[in-house]
Scaffold this active site. Sequence first.
Site, PDB file in Angstrom:
ATOM      1  N   MET A   1       6.379   7.783  17.534  1.00 51.03           N
ATOM      2  CA  MET A   1       6.126   8.473  16.264  1.00 51.03           C
ATOM      3  C   MET A   1       4.745   9.125  16.198  1.00 51.03           C
ATOM      4  SD  MET A   1       7.955   5.673  13.759  1.00 51.03           S
ATOM      5  CE  MET A   1       7.938   6.708  12.306  1.00 51.03           C
ATOM      6  N   ARG A  54      -4.234  11.012   2.873  1.00 50.71           N
ATOM      7  CA  ARG A  54      -2.981  11.675   3.227  1.00 50.71           C
ATOM      8  C   ARG A  54      -1.998  11.663   2.052  1.00 50.71           C
ATOM      9  NH1 ARG A  54       0.005  15.092   6.525  1.00 50.71           N
ATOM     10  NH2 ARG A  54       2.174  14.407   6.542  1.00 50.71           N
ATOM     11  N   ASP A  64       3.425   1.127  11.918  1.00 53.59           N
ATOM     12  CA  ASP A  64       2.187   0.573  11.367  1.00 53.59           C
ATOM     13  C   ASP A  64       1.798  -0.759  12.006  1.00 53.59           C
ATOM     14  OD1 ASP A  64       1.546   2.620   9.671  1.00 53.59           O
ATOM     15  OD2 ASP A  64       2.356   1.687   7.870  1.00 53.59           O
ATOM     16  N   LYS A  70       0.828  -1.211   0.000  1.00 53.40           N
ATOM     17  CA  LYS A  70       0.000   0.000   0.000  1.00 53.40           C
ATOM     18  C   LYS A  70       0.859   1.257   0.000  1.00 53.40           C
ATOM     19  CE  LYS A  70      -2.856   2.670   3.224  1.00 53.40           C
ATOM     20  NZ  LYS A  70      -1.852   3.737   3.405  1.00 53.40           N
ATOM     21  N   ASN A  71       1.921   1.246   0.803  1.00 48.26           N
ATOM     22  CA  ASN A  71       2.748   2.440   0.933  1.00 48.26           C
ATOM     23  C   ASN A  71       3.644   2.679  -0.271  1.00 48.26           C
ATOM     24  OD1 ASN A  71       1.727   3.132   3.485  1.00 48.26           O
ATOM     25  ND2 ASN A  71       3.107   1.712   4.497  1.00 48.26           N
ATOM     26  N   ASP A  93      -5.286   9.283   8.167  1.00 47.06           N
ATOM     27  CA  ASP A  93      -5.128   9.073   9.604  1.00 47.06           C
ATOM     28  C   ASP A  93      -4.413  10.253  10.257  1.00 47.06           C
ATOM     29  OD1 ASP A  93      -6.286   6.605   9.289  1.00 47.06           O
ATOM     30  OD2 ASP A  93      -4.382   5.527   9.174  1.00 47.06           O
TER      31      ASP A  93
END
Length: 434
Positions: free
Chosen positions: A342, A105, A320, A34-35, A129
Amino acid sequence: MNRETTTSTRKSLTSLVVEGGHRLAGQIVVEGNKNSALPLLAACLLTSQPCLLTNMPRIKDVQVMADLLRGLGASVSGLGTTNLKVCCAGVASYEPDRTLVGRLRGSVLLCGPLLARLGRVRLAPPGGDFPARRTLAVHLQALRAMGVEQHLEDGSGDYVLEAPAGLQPTSLYLEEASVTGTETALLAAAAAPGESEIRHAACEPHVVELCRFLTRMGAEIAGAGTPTIQVAGGRRLGGVEHKLDGDYIEAGSWAVAVAVTGGELEVRGAGAGHLEPITSVLKRMGVQCEVDDERLLLRPSSPVAIRQVTTAPWPGFPSDMVSLISVLATQAQGRTLIHDWMYELRLFALEQLSGMAANLFVCDPHRMIVDGPAPLSGRTLDSRDLRSGMALIAAALAAKGTSRIQPLETVERGYAHLVDRLLGLGARVEVEDA
């Protein structure tokens, strides 16, 4: 429970109803990261030639990014499959749809390519998010270093950016090793004519994959996977075909979801090197797992607590995964300190586990102490962000009784065919209107 629960045409927000306490087992094949998917789609804007992206994840965030590209004038075919063909020859608009931007985002990744193509971009405040906690400071720092000017117009809060002399090469130290900030800098540097250097760059696998993609398009990049990346930009970039690497976060998510039920699982599609920061922690917690080539094998286990789990940039334990490892800690023998320096809101979202009879204490926005094992009980849960939403589903699978996780769509942003895959593993779930 009724197993005829999934549909690709749902219009309203829905809940996932989970009857917990059932052992899961089976096989999962993860799709592309996904990233990686979102920056690669943004990179397609840098060429007028078509690009073919294979092993694309069939998730809602990819759908939103594709719709953003279409709204700018691009053509995108293959949605709903793992093969997307993207052609940005007809891009003429510099203003991405503000409603879609407010849902994603990753829409910020459009800025560099649009500045390269059109010299201007107007971007509404991105959503996703923790939108209030995640600024665009690093992105704007990188773009300003490349000659971009920011204008304030009409009090809308939009980011209005212009490159009056075009994007310029630069030597840049990022204020933060932000993944998307590094990707913004890379996308802009690939179009800036000359030599750029990005220091304090993120080293995550999806940053490396973007570097590979841009290199195949015609850019020259050195140092991918290190904190210093050199880019020789300004070359004419062309269309390419690229297969995405498997999503190691998704693989780790499924491993935890099955482990908390005492189940067994085979996950294919994610590389061993990418999985190592996750499997290292799982093994320390007594989860019986092994990795070879692109296969993760999980056996029934009795988890044990470890003194501390702390997130860190790559190759450390990924933020994550912290929500899911927290759920695993509720089923582990002993006490674990979870420390996510984070992000603040992930652990706050997990306070809901207390209502399921989990034994945990949130020390502050970044630290939580979990004592286990705790027999969880079902309840209604709020999926406030993508990863904590998947963690709450895992908790519901481990709990006795029925839970409702809502809205389901939050989790579907990053997990393809979520309900079908749960059913395939033997979960008793169904979808109902929220």
